[in-house]
Design a protein around this motif. Structure first.
Motif, PDB file in Angstrom:
ATOM      1  N   HIS A  59      40.990  41.932  35.097  1.00  0.00           N
ATOM      2  CA  HIS A  59      40.757  41.515  36.700  1.00  0.00           C
ATOM      3  C   HIS A  59      40.575  42.886  37.333  1.00  0.00           C
ATOM      4  CE1 HIS A  59      44.990  42.080  36.972  1.00  0.00           C
ATOM      5  NE2 HIS A  59      45.045  41.987  38.318  1.00  0.00           N
ATOM      6  N   HIS A  61      41.839  44.157  40.176  1.00  0.00           N
ATOM      7  CA  HIS A  61      42.722  45.059  41.122  1.00  0.00           C
ATOM      8  C   HIS A  61      42.968  46.248  40.637  1.00  0.00           C
ATOM      9  CE1 HIS A  61      45.156  40.745  42.204  1.00  0.00           C
ATOM     10  NE2 HIS A  61      44.124  41.175  42.961  1.00  0.00           N
ATOM     11  N   HIS A  64      44.501  48.041  37.715  1.00  0.00           N
ATOM     12  CA  HIS A  64      44.079  47.680  36.478  1.00  0.00           C
ATOM     13  C   HIS A  64      42.711  48.450  36.088  1.00  0.00           C
ATOM     14  CE1 HIS A  64      46.851  44.558  35.669  1.00  0.00           C
ATOM     15  NE2 HIS A  64      47.222  44.582  36.733  1.00  0.00           N
ATOM     16  N   HIS A 135      45.683  34.235  40.050  1.00  0.00           N
ATOM     17  CA  HIS A 135      46.098  35.599  40.568  1.00  0.00           C
ATOM     18  C   HIS A 135      45.033  36.167  41.132  1.00  0.00           C
ATOM     19  CE1 HIS A 135      47.961  39.409  40.844  1.00  0.00           C
ATOM     20  NE2 HIS A 135      46.946  39.820  40.201  1.00  0.00           N
ATOM     21  N   ASP A 154      47.505  39.743  34.813  1.00  0.00           N
ATOM     22  CA  ASP A 154      48.602  39.433  35.887  1.00  0.00           C
ATOM     23  C   ASP A 154      48.813  37.956  36.031  1.00  0.00           C
ATOM     24  OD1 ASP A 154      49.302  42.080  35.935  1.00  0.00           O
ATOM     25  OD2 ASP A 154      48.312  42.452  38.218  1.00  0.00           O
TER      26      ASP A 154
END
Ligand SMILES: [Zn+2]
Ligand SMILES: [Zn+2]
Length: 212
Positions: A59, A61, A64, A135, A154
């Motif tokens: 994902h 974020h 990451h 998320h 996550d």
């Protein structure tokens, strides 16, 4: 049978689990979620003696993906994932890094967006892509039916679940993703989460307080 091997490298002040995953038969590897601390990641690659073919992102974020653009450039590999739903996050990686006091971070442009049901390949291993929003809108999970292994980002943690209070988060969607996509994978499936220790689907089904 071809085996998957993995080393977990906690990176960034968020202790994000960057995962070096490889096919033991061919020594071809992927780096999943290179959030930062690239010297540590590159040391692990050298120590494992593997050749990296791809970067996979669960994902968008910053913890990451913060190192994804730099690692792509230095290894000359392509980036696969996440789902297009996280485009708005990947376009603001540098900005959100600065908000956490982290500089030298670039926005990320994936070479391939992933959809639910897609497959990704490392050496002789095939992973199925599960789109698991909640998320973040574009969160994906990488699942190998033969290796009984899922990289869940996550979405799900040992003893917890992903937070849903960030932009694009949705608690109802998160629980649907866990119930409809992750729990059916089977109790014997090992999970590598984006933070914290590894677990299994069965362990979380039985003991995760958020799933009772
Ligand atoms: Zn996240
Ligand atoms: Zn995270």
């Amino acid at each position: 049978m071809t085996k998957a091997k993995a080393i977990i490298i906690p990176v960034t002040p968020f202790q994000q689990n960057c995962t070096l995953l490889w096919c033991d038969a061919t020594k071809r590897a992927v780096v999943i979620d290179p959030g930062g601390d690239l010297p540590d990641v590159e040391r692990s690659i050298a120590r494992a003696g593997v050749a990296v073919d791809k970067i996979w992102l669960t994902h968008g974020h910053v913890d990451h993906v913060g190192g994804a653009a730099a690692l792509k450039a230095s290894l000359e590999v392509s980036i696969e994932g996440p789902h297009r739903g996280d485009l708005f996050l990947l376009q603001h990686v540098a900005e959100s890094a600065r908000a956490f006091g982290i500089s030298d971070v670039s926005n990320v442009t994936p070479d391939r967006w992933l959809e639910d049901g897609d497959q990704v390949q490392v050496g002789e291993l095939t992973f199925e892509v599960l789109h698991c929003p909640g998320h973040s809108p574009g969160s994906v999970v990488f699942f190998s039916p033969t290796q009984r292994l899922a990289i869940v980002g996550d979405v799900l943690f040992a003893g917890s679940v992903g937070r849903t209070d960030l932009p694009g988060g949705d608690q109802r969607q998160l629980f649907e993703s866990i119930r409809d996509k992750l729990l059916p994978l089977g109790d014997d499936v090992a999970i590598i989460s984006g933070h914290g220790p590894t677990s299994t689907i069965g362990q979380e089904r039985a003991t995760n307080p958020f799933l009772q």
